[in-house]
Design an enzyme around this catalytic site. Structure first.
Site, PDB file in Angstrom:
ATOM      1  N   ASP A 131      60.231  70.409  57.288  1.00 41.80           N
ATOM      2  CA  ASP A 131      59.716  69.124  56.769  1.00 41.80           C
ATOM      3  C   ASP A 131      60.613  68.272  56.308  1.00 41.80           C
ATOM      4  O   ASP A 131      60.435  67.418  55.173  1.00 41.80           O
ATOM      5  CB  ASP A 131      58.664  69.701  55.605  1.00 41.80           C
ATOM      6  CG  ASP A 131      57.639  68.609  55.273  1.00 41.80           C
ATOM      7  OD1 ASP A 131      57.570  67.595  55.959  1.00 41.80           O
ATOM      8  OD2 ASP A 131      57.165  68.701  54.172  1.00 41.80           O
ATOM      9  N   GLU A 188      48.994  69.024  53.282  1.00 37.81           N
ATOM     10  CA  GLU A 188      50.328  69.156  52.402  1.00 37.81           C
ATOM     11  C   GLU A 188      50.421  67.856  51.534  1.00 37.81           C
ATOM     12  O   GLU A 188      50.990  68.034  50.467  1.00 37.81           O
ATOM     13  CB  GLU A 188      51.370  69.395  53.403  1.00 37.81           C
ATOM     14  CG  GLU A 188      52.689  69.572  52.623  1.00 37.81           C
ATOM     15  CD  GLU A 188      53.640  68.426  52.452  1.00 37.81           C
ATOM     16  OE1 GLU A 188      54.527  68.356  51.872  1.00 37.81           O
ATOM     17  OE2 GLU A 188      52.799  67.318  52.708  1.00 37.81           O
ATOM     18  N   GLU A 189      50.033  66.839  52.245  1.00 37.76           N
ATOM     19  CA  GLU A 189      50.561  65.360  51.409  1.00 37.76           C
ATOM     20  C   GLU A 189      49.767  65.374  50.135  1.00 37.76           C
ATOM     21  O   GLU A 189      50.248  64.695  49.212  1.00 37.76           O
ATOM     22  CB  GLU A 189      50.117  64.148  52.608  1.00 37.76           C
ATOM     23  CG  GLU A 189      51.189  64.418  53.672  1.00 37.76           C
ATOM     24  CD  GLU A 189      52.568  64.211  53.402  1.00 37.76           C
ATOM     25  OE1 GLU A 189      52.842  63.743  52.377  1.00 37.76           O
ATOM     26  OE2 GLU A 189      53.095  63.984  54.550  1.00 37.76           O
ATOM     27  N   HIS A 221      56.727  57.992  54.769  1.00 38.44           N
ATOM     28  CA  HIS A 221      55.348  57.225  54.409  1.00 38.44           C
ATOM     29  C   HIS A 221      55.250  55.906  54.642  1.00 38.44           C
ATOM     30  O   HIS A 221      54.656  55.366  53.686  1.00 38.44           O
ATOM     31  CB  HIS A 221      55.062  57.712  53.024  1.00 38.44           C
ATOM     32  CG  HIS A 221      55.125  59.375  52.666  1.00 38.44           C
ATOM     33  ND1 HIS A 221      54.695  59.729  51.356  1.00 38.44           N
ATOM     34  CD2 HIS A 221      55.068  60.453  53.544  1.00 38.44           C
ATOM     35  CE1 HIS A 221      54.532  61.116  51.386  1.00 38.44           C
ATOM     36  NE2 HIS A 221      55.027  61.449  52.658  1.00 38.44           N
ATOM     37  N   HIS A 278      53.425  71.325  58.390  1.00 40.82           N
ATOM     38  CA  HIS A 278      52.101  70.624  58.160  1.00 40.82           C
ATOM     39  C   HIS A 278      51.593  69.880  58.902  1.00 40.82           C
ATOM     40  O   HIS A 278      52.418  68.875  59.692  1.00 40.82           O
ATOM     41  CB  HIS A 278      51.898  70.288  56.835  1.00 40.82           C
ATOM     42  CG  HIS A 278      53.038  68.989  56.474  1.00 40.82           C
ATOM     43  ND1 HIS A 278      52.390  67.757  56.670  1.00 40.82           N
ATOM     44  CD2 HIS A 278      54.061  68.755  56.042  1.00 40.82           C
ATOM     45  CE1 HIS A 278      53.188  66.791  56.471  1.00 40.82           C
ATOM     46  NE2 HIS A 278      54.360  67.447  55.880  1.00 40.82           N
ATOM     47  N   ASP A 308      57.521  62.828  59.431  1.00 38.82           N
ATOM     48  CA  ASP A 308      56.851  63.958  58.359  1.00 38.82           C
ATOM     49  C   ASP A 308      55.401  64.047  58.953  1.00 38.82           C
ATOM     50  O   ASP A 308      54.622  63.019  58.527  1.00 38.82           O
ATOM     51  CB  ASP A 308      56.909  62.973  57.022  1.00 38.82           C
ATOM     52  CG  ASP A 308      56.331  63.485  55.849  1.00 38.82           C
ATOM     53  OD1 ASP A 308      55.858  64.962  56.176  1.00 38.82           O
ATOM     54  OD2 ASP A 308      56.134  63.129  54.869  1.00 38.82           O
TER      55      ASP A 308
END
Length: 560
Positions: free
Chosen positions: A409, A378-379, A495, A332, A344
């Site tokens: 991922d 995606e997130e 994140h 992604h 990520d």
């Protein structure tokens, strides 16, 4: 039309690929498994322990002894023919022309575009860049994009400050699409809970207070959002809720994710944020001493419910024998608006780009089409893959064409192996899969063995839930494979502002590429026992492929 098809010297290229008989070379120098910057030293069993204790993304380790059973003997024998191809891939990546190129390309990409949150200019510019990479790749015959409606939300000024005793400022990130505080912020007393049970038993204490939860999930699962107490707090007059970051380790690094994991469409929406694990522990200690805690909380986010348009990006490398069937190779493009989105999912993006370039350079065009797919948004809840599935997998005829979906991922902190799922649940639009769950496990086990212990730790895990785009495909009974790149440190970076180039290891990226490219080629090429047609590519297949690709080109000219 929204589709943009790209013709890349197609007939000439396929003609030469069809006639090419490549020579095979053995892999070159072996490299120690944990070398290079950011290396972390484990034994195989030690890494297993770290992975299984740090994340809920793996379920059970696949038992390799299953593959020695009589019913799998023929399958394991037929897989051995791929050893020369795996050796060529491994040599090119570990000691040949592709050594360090994944790291170098990814660093340039991350430094150029930085974080790529849904709805941002940075995300769209990064997709433009990747579209150019697809157009120039010999591993893409046909390229197109698909529009996707995505959330647009911007983080504004935000702060959390204690206004009693220490006057201390706390590190925090609000969650994506969190509602803002009032324009003058919220100044209120704080109540702290160390577990879900105590919150539920003392829910009356949350009214007109800022609630701090020094816990994650009822069972300590850092990804759990089912037992967080959010609806109870929102429905009983809580003014805002601040959670302990979803991290397995912290150096004062708060974490973010999407607020709609907590907002349920029923309860009132209140501001929601993550504090560092250090600060939730601090507040818990102060509260336990009976001291009053008053906080000044400001969250001035923008565009809470806005929607804008982004796009998925696709590139088909048309198969030699079964061009109408495809294996999805995906990642992604978006990230959160913190750090650089390196693990990520910058890693996944560049494993897709590098895999299609490497296989084409080596002349390893498989029997089935490889569909490189870069999902957007995606997130925020898999918007990109959901849009694709809604359009392309509506009928049994469409469903029959997809063999398997792959996505990287789970970072590449260490090349641990693979995670897979192929349990068929009886989807009426998909009468059968080309492989059983055990067969896919044996294929992934064999790929690890061919790669060798100098490149991979050789782990193979089963899982029926990934927390990624792959979950959408599992719901449709489509087999899935994920790279296992988490060495137990993924949620140190996930994140947070720490997910940057500094978290990358060039050597491990090479090893991950060797595994991912080998798996992609074999899974797209293998003659499965239940496939509708098969065999090795022949002159007849190659001629039919030329006709198929010609038809695709004519169709692309009509659509543009």
């Amino acid at each position: 039309m929204y589709k943009r098809m790209f013709y890349n010297s197609l007939l000439i290229k396929v003609f030469f690929v069809a006639l090419l008989l490549p020579s095979f070379s053995k892999a070159g120098e072996s490299f120690g498994f944990f070398e290079g910057p950011n290396a972390y030293t484990y034994t195989r069993d030690g890494l297993k322990s770290h992975i299984e204790s740090a994340t809920s993304r793996v379920s059970n380790e696949f038992n390799p002894e299953i593959c020695s059973r009589p019913e799998h003997k023929e399958l394991m024998e037929r897989l051995k023919k791929y050893q020369p191809s795996v050796d060529r891939i491994k040599q090119s990546v570990v000691s040949g022309s592709y050594k360090n190129t994944t790291y170098e390309g990814l660093v340039d990409f991350l430094d150029t575009f930085g974080p790529r949150i849904s709805g941002s200019v940075a995300l769209e510019k990064s997709i433009d860049y990747l579209q150019d990479a697809f157009e120039s790749s010999q591993g893409v015959d046909i390229m197109w994009t698909q529009p996707v409606d995505v959330p647009k939300w911007e983080r504004g000024e935000e702060s959390a400050r204690l206004v009693t005793s220490s006057n201390r400022s706390l590190a925090m990130f609000s969650l994506g699409q969190s509602v803002p505080t009032p324009s003058n912020g919220i100044i209120a007393d704080v109540v702290v809970f160390n577990d879900y049970k105590s919150l539920a038993e003392n829910i009356a204490n949350v009214r007109d207070r800022i609630v701090v939860c020094n816990f994650i999930g009822v069972e300590g699962d850092i990804l759990d959002t089912k037992n967080t107490g959010y609806p109870q707090v929102a429905d009983n007059g809580g003014l805002a809720i601040l959670y302990k970051s979803a991290a397995t380790f912290s150096l004062y690094t708060p974490h973010t994710r999407r607020a709609n994991l907590y907002y349920n469409g029923v309860s009132k929406e209140i501001p929601i944020a993550y504090l560092t694990t250090e600060d939730t522990a601090l507040l818990s200690r102060i509260y336990a001493r009976g001291e009053q805690i008053t906080m000044d909380l400001k969250i001035f986010n923008k565009y809470h419910n806005d929607v804008t348009e982004s796009r998925n990006l696709f590139g088909d490398w048309v198969g030699l024998a079964l061009p109408e069937e495809h294996v999805i190779l995906s990642a992604h493009t978006d990230s959160w608006d913190v750090g650089q989105g390196a693990q990520d999912d910058g890693v996944g993006i560049y494993l897709v780009v590098q895999t299609m370039n490497l296989l084409s350079e080596l002349g390893l065009r498989p029997r089935r089409t490889i569909r490189s797919a870069l999902w957007t948004a995606e997130e925020y809840g898999f918007n990109g893959s959901a849009t694709y599935i809604k359009e392309y997998y509506r009928t049994a005829e469409q469903m029959e064409k997809v063999t398997l979906a792959m996505e990287a991922d789970y970072a590449c902190l260490a090349n641990g192996g693979f995670i897979f799922h192929a349990n068929y649940q009886g989807n009426p639009l998909r009468p059968h899969n080309l492989m059983t769950h055990e067969e896919l496990g044996c294929i992934m086990t064999s790929i690890n063995e061919m790669l060798g212990s100098d490149v991979t730790l050789g782990l193979v895990y089963e899982s029926d839930s990934y927390g990624t785009d792959l979950d959408r495909f599992i719901d449709l009974d489509i087999p899935v494979v994920s790279l296992l790149g988490d060495d137990g440190r993924y949620f140190w970076y996930h994140h947070t502002d720490s997910d940057t180039v500094s978290a990358l290891n060039p050597l491990q990226l090479d090893y991950c590429l060797a595994s991912w490219a080998s798996a992609t080629y074999i899974l797209a090429d293998f003659a499965y026992s239940t496939e509708r047609s098969g065999g090795s590519p022949s002159l007849t297949y190659n001629f039919m492929t030329l006709i198929s690709i010609s038809a695709l080109f004519i169709n692309s000219m009509i659509l543009t």
